[in-house]
Design an enzyme around this catalytic site. Structure first.
Site, PDB file in Angstrom:
ATOM      1  N   HIS A 108      31.960  44.895  34.310  1.00 18.66           N
ATOM      2  CA  HIS A 108      32.358  44.995  35.723  1.00 18.66           C
ATOM      3  C   HIS A 108      31.748  46.233  36.413  1.00 18.66           C
ATOM      4  CE1 HIS A 108      35.042  41.899  34.572  1.00 18.66           C
ATOM      5  NE2 HIS A 108      36.076  42.630  34.216  1.00 18.66           N
ATOM      6  N   HIS A 159      34.007  38.264  36.238  1.00 17.82           N
ATOM      7  CA  HIS A 159      34.763  37.808  37.405  1.00 17.82           C
ATOM      8  C   HIS A 159      34.705  38.781  38.583  1.00 17.82           C
ATOM      9  CE1 HIS A 159      38.096  40.269  35.860  1.00 17.82           C
ATOM     10  NE2 HIS A 159      38.636  40.172  37.055  1.00 17.82           N
ATOM     11  N   ARG A 184      43.571  24.142  19.268  1.00 17.68           N
ATOM     12  CA  ARG A 184      43.573  24.054  17.809  1.00 17.68           C
ATOM     13  C   ARG A 184      44.857  23.451  17.266  1.00 17.68           C
ATOM     14  NH1 ARG A 184      40.611  29.623  16.038  1.00 17.68           N
ATOM     15  NH2 ARG A 184      41.628  30.460  17.872  1.00 17.68           N
ATOM     16  N   LYS A 202      32.903  37.233  29.340  1.00 21.90           N
ATOM     17  CA  LYS A 202      32.701  38.516  28.703  1.00 21.90           C
ATOM     18  C   LYS A 202      33.843  38.793  27.714  1.00 21.90           C
ATOM     19  CE  LYS A 202      35.195  41.619  29.989  1.00 21.90           C
ATOM     20  NZ  LYS A 202      36.529  41.888  30.411  1.00 21.90           N
TER      21      LYS A 202
HETATM   22  C1  BG6 Z   1      39.339  41.869  32.638  1.00 20.08           C
HETATM   23  C2  BG6 Z   1      39.696  42.831  31.536  1.00 20.08           C
HETATM   24  O1  BG6 Z   1      37.966  41.594  32.604  1.00 20.08           O
HETATM   25  O2  BG6 Z   1      39.690  42.432  33.888  1.00 20.08           O
HETATM   26  C3  BG6 Z   1      41.157  43.196  31.603  1.00 20.08           C
HETATM   27  O3  BG6 Z   1      39.417  42.224  30.280  1.00 20.08           O
HETATM   28  C4  BG6 Z   1      41.552  43.651  32.986  1.00 20.08           C
HETATM   29  O4  BG6 Z   1      41.459  44.193  30.638  1.00 20.08           O
HETATM   30  C5  BG6 Z   1      41.065  42.660  34.035  1.00 20.08           C
HETATM   31  O5  BG6 Z   1      42.971  43.757  33.034  1.00 20.08           O
HETATM   32  C6  BG6 Z   1      41.342  43.167  35.433  1.00 20.08           C
HETATM   33  O6  BG6 Z   1      40.917  42.251  36.393  1.00 20.08           O
HETATM   34  P1  BG6 Z   1      41.322  42.419  37.902  1.00 20.08           P
HETATM   35  O7  BG6 Z   1      40.608  41.315  38.597  1.00 20.08           O
HETATM   36  O8  BG6 Z   1      42.820  42.309  37.947  1.00 20.08           O
HETATM   37  O9  BG6 Z   1      40.853  43.770  38.323  1.00 20.08           O
END
Ligand code: BG6
Length: 506
Positions: free
Chosen positions: A261, A199, A65, A169
């Site tokens: 997740h 992820h 932006r 998400k």
């Molecule tokens: C994200 C969340 O999806 O996952 C975050 O929005 C979180 O709040 C993160 O810190 C943690 O990811 P990972 O892969 O480090 O467990």
């Protein structure tokens, strides 16, 4: 392939598991200056390029932006976040293919400029008209951007080329908004061109749940209510919310992590065997199990939320959630959420699945623990040191699997104690473990959908979470607090104690 270049420094990072190379294409990255792009997306793109998995023509069109020195910030993000060594040729390859477009997301001119840049990289770099639009921006902007893309005709490529959209998400903040979001995105992109990133599904250990369950004979016969006492799924972090107040407040731990997740981990742990690992077959099983999932009791009995207070954590004084920058002093957003779920199927009826997540907990750990029932009879005089058989899938860190079981303590007496058997990725494999984002972005570019949740999974997850959030909205007094560095509020312990269970202290 990278692996065959002898003497090349990339040999050390070559990975046999990802030998699927994307064809000519580019990515249009909305929010290229944002936190996620810098921490995860840009380093993952570099790592893919470094391992020879992106075509030489690969181009990144960054959308922001405000004006930004893109080359400098992309290089900085790569240097900070890449898992593979920073090599000048790969860096040059990424930076050569980098273009920037600036403008406001609601301005039709922005989309004309993006279209012109796409045409330019097609002509000069040979991207073949194939583009993924990656919306690394707040969800409230998804409809604006997808409509902007559609009105400029960018959502459909020429015959033989593809256009895909990637959304991150949270997919909405409740069932109603998720439906609205799905409707607005699917009005512009056909459903098989929409890639929703959760992820956790890109993590090796998470994919290994399916291998563990369905490639072995040992576990599946025991994977049911006759043998499993309960299941605990934990995603704990020791960090606070950092500089993410704008995103986090009003969303909270339960929507941020459990809705996506942890419910995906539950689905993979509890679902029936799919007929294949094709996207439709996997999705069908995940949907079925999520549809059968309900709170284990009333919302009051089956949910706990809390906020971290200020205090000492690891020798450091840390601020409480309400004192964090950008957080209102009266905020009731949860930084810890725990829920108890039951699955009404022949396999699982009566087995509680406990899910918990939180910031500023004892340590960073994500795991699934399947706790087995005690044997009906123990013909031993001394069983004080014996717990329940437990299979722990360690998602991170120290990725692997541990099995806890009883053994005889050496000596003349028949004394028993728990011992563990351990599988660690780091010991068993020499291959490089790709970051979740690498795997998922490559799948987007290849058009490979199994690891991306679909509409119904997302909506079923909201059906479960909405009940809890509605209860919490109506009962603000349900909010508890917990000390930083602890394992959460007292109510979470009480929730399990009511069923004769206790949380693991990982
Ligand atoms: C994200 C969340 O999806 O996952 C975050 O929005 C979180 O709040 C993160 O810190 C943690 O990811 P990972 O892969 O480090 O467990």
């Amino acid at each position: 392939m990278v692996a065959s270049i002898s003497g090349n420094p990339l040999r050390a990072v070559a990975d046999r598991r990802l030998q699927r190379v994307a064809g000519p294409c580019g990515i249009v990255l909305f929010g290229i200056t944002g936190d996620l792009a810098n921490r995860k997306i840009l380093p993952a793109l570099y790592d893919l390029a470094n391992r020879g998995l992106l075509p030489p023509s690969f181009s990144i069109i960054g959308v922001a932006r405000r004006p930004v020195n893109a080359a400098r910030s992309v290089e900085a993000a790569i240097r900070k976040g890449a898992q593979t060594p920073v090599i000048s040729t790969t860096l040059a390859q990424i930076l050569d293919g980098l273009r920037m477009v600036e403008g406001q997301y609601n301005d039709p001119e922005l989309y004309r400029a993006i279209g012109a840049t796409m045409a330019d990289v097609d002509a000069t770099r040979g991207t073949g008209g194939n583009f993924a639009f990656y919306l690394s921006i707040p969800p409230s902007l998804f409809p604006v951007v997808t409509e902007g893309l559609a009105s400029a005709g960018l959502n459909r490529g020429a015959p033989g080329s593809w256009r895909r959209v990637v959304i991150e998400k949270p997919f909405g903040h409740d069932m109603a908004s998720a439906r609205e979001l799905n409707a607005s995105v699917s009005g512009v992109f056909p459903h098989d061109s929409v890639f929703r990133i959760d992820h956790y599904l890109g993590k090796e250990t998470v994919q290994n749940i399916l291998a563990l369950r369905f490639a072995n004979e040992l576990y599946e016969p025991l994977w049911n209510s006759s043998h499993v006492d309960h299941v605990q799924i934990t995603m704990a972090e020791d960090i606070g919310i950092g500089s993410r107040a704008g995103y986090y407040d009003g969303i909270g731990a339960t929507r941020d992590v459990i809705q996506n997740h942890l419910l995906q981990l539950l689905a993979l742990t509890a679902m029936e065997e799919p007929t294949s690992f094709h996207a439709d077959a996997l999705r069908a099983e995940k949907e079925k199990v999520l549809e059968a999932t309900h709170l284990f009791g009333s919302p009051a009995q089956a949910s706990v939320r809390a906020q971290y207070s200020s205090g000492w954590q690891g020798g450091q004084w840390v601020r409480g959630y309400r004192e964090e920058d950008g957080i209102p002093a009266e905020s009731i957003t949860d930084t810890y959420g725990a829920i108890a779920l039951g699955i009404e199927t022949r396999r699982w009826s009566g087995v509680p699945f406990y899910l918990r997540t939180g910031k500023r907990l004892g340590r960073r750990v994500s795991e699934i623990a399947v706790v087995f029932r005690n044997p009906p009879f123990l013909p031993f005089p001394d069983v004080a040191g014996l717990g329940q058989n437990t299979l722990v899938i360690r998602v991170q860190p120290n990725e692997g699997i541990t099995f806890k079981f009883g053994s005889k303590v050496p000596g003349s007496e028949m004394r028993l104690r728990d011992v563990t058997m351990d599988f660690a990725y780091g010991h068993a494999f020499t291959e490089y473990t790709p970051e979740a984002y690498e795997r998922l972005i490559l799948d987007v570019l290849l058009g490979d959908p199994p690891l991306f949740p679909q509409t119904r999974e997302v909506e079923e997850s909201w059906r479960i979470i909405d009940q809890v959030e509605n209860y919490w909205d109506a009962h603000p007094e349900s909010l508890e607090t917990y000390a930083p560095g602890s394992w959460g509020p007292a109510g979470a312990d009480a929730m399990l104690a009511a069923h004769g269970h206790a949380w693991r202290r990982p």
